[in-house]
Scaffold this active site. Structure first.
Site, PDB file in Angstrom:
ATOM      1  CG  ASP A  36     -11.451 -30.215  13.826  1.00  0.00           C
ATOM      2  OD1 ASP A  36     -10.478 -30.463  13.087  1.00  0.00           O
ATOM      3  OD2 ASP A  36     -11.395 -30.304  15.065  1.00  0.00           O
ATOM      4  CG  ASP A  62     -16.509 -38.371  17.728  1.00  0.00           C
ATOM      5  OD1 ASP A  62     -15.716 -38.911  16.919  1.00  0.00           O
ATOM      6  OD2 ASP A  62     -16.628 -38.749  18.904  1.00  0.00           O
ATOM      7  CB  VAL A  63     -14.943 -38.775  11.947  1.00  0.00           C
ATOM      8  CG1 VAL A  63     -14.830 -37.387  11.332  1.00  0.00           C
ATOM      9  CG2 VAL A  63     -13.663 -39.163  12.689  1.00  0.00           C
ATOM     10  CB  SER A 141       0.621 -42.469   8.480  1.00  0.00           C
ATOM     11  OG  SER A 141       1.917 -42.357   9.035  1.00  0.00           O
ATOM     12  CE1 TYR A 154      -1.539 -41.397  13.513  1.00  0.00           C
ATOM     13  CE2 TYR A 154       0.362 -42.358  12.425  1.00  0.00           C
ATOM     14  CZ  TYR A 154      -0.584 -41.376  12.507  1.00  0.00           C
ATOM     15  OH  TYR A 154      -0.602 -40.361  11.582  1.00  0.00           O
ATOM     16  CE  LYS A 158      -3.188 -41.899   9.996  1.00  0.00           C
ATOM     17  NZ  LYS A 158      -4.244 -41.036   9.425  1.00  0.00           N
TER      18      LYS A 158
END
Length: 247
Positions: A36, A62-63, A141, A154, A158
């Site tokens: 995380d 931080d991905v 999502s 967003y 997704k």
């Protein structure tokens, strides 16, 4: 169900869906690495799991940053061995009408969701292919399937994850790596609670069930995809979504 019991790396694991997934996998017998951006919350979550008797460590990352992802994966390998299950769950939410979106808002959304999924998968995939076995579960999502008002960026990110899931599954399934996605509907998490009360009320009214799901509902779906019972699920997008999308 023959539960997954190998080494699992879960991103965005300090709260919400990611934490529920980490808890479920640990309870099933997996060795879990909780990754995380918030190192303090991730450390506390991992400590709680260890106090319960489960195998868990945390890693700050931080991905969207390649070096950060590489360090987290290296910690996982050093602690528990090669990552056998990757759950790309790290997320970010920002609400705005399309005409009000700044380029920075759009870029950050894709950096966390799409670039993050790409970087983390790329970091663990070679060893999976070398072993001829591995599982990747990407968190999409239902808005990536139907779109969402004031969530254009967003929804687009997704949708990209769903496309990435299908394409990667076609590339690596015959080499022993199963890739699938989960597309939750609105879930009672900090990310959803960050959206406006008006948005939440309108979305709740649209749902056939009339209620948001809980993180544990999604965790159960991930646990299924990680299990041997899902051995012929490839490139699929499962939808614990309160009926918002019906396929």
């Amino acid at each position: 169900m023959a539960a997954f019991q190998g080494t699992a790396l879960v991103t965005g694991a300090a709260s919400g869906i990611g934490l529920a997934v980490a808890e479920r996998l640990a309870a099933d017998g997996a060795s879990v690495v909780l990754v995380d951006l918030d190192a303090e919350k991730a450390a506390l979550a991992a400590e709680r799991l260890r106090d319960t008797g489960y195998k868990a460590v945390h890693a700050q990352a931080d991905v969207a940053q390649e070096a950060s992802v590489s360090a987290a994966v290296a910690l996982a390998v050093e602690t528990f061995g090669p990552v056998e299950l990757l759950v790309n769950n790290a997320g970010h939410v920002h609400q705005a009408r399309f005409e009000d979106l700044a380029v920075a808002d759009f870029d950050r959304m894709f950096a966390v969701h799409v670039r993050g999924t790409f970087l983390t998968t790329r970091a663990v995939l070679p060893s999976m292919l070398e072993r001829g076995a591995g599982i990747v579960v990407n968190m999409a999502s239902q808005l990536g399937q139907i779109g969402g008002v004031e969530l254009t960026h967003y929804s687009a990110a997704k949708a990209a994850i769903i496309g990435l899931t299908k394409a990667l599954a076609r590339e690596v399934s015959d080499r022993g790596v199963r890739v699938n996605a989960v597309a939750p509907g609105p879930i009672n998490t900090p990310l959803v609670r960050a959206l406006s009360p008006d948005w939440q009320a309108a979305k709740r009214a649209e749902l056939p069930l009339g209620a948001f799901g809980e993180p544990e509902d999604v965790a159960g779906t991930v646990a299924f995809l990680a299990s041997s019972d899902a051995r012929i699920f490839v490139g699929q997008t499962l939808g614990p979504n309160s009926g918002d999308v019906m396929l």
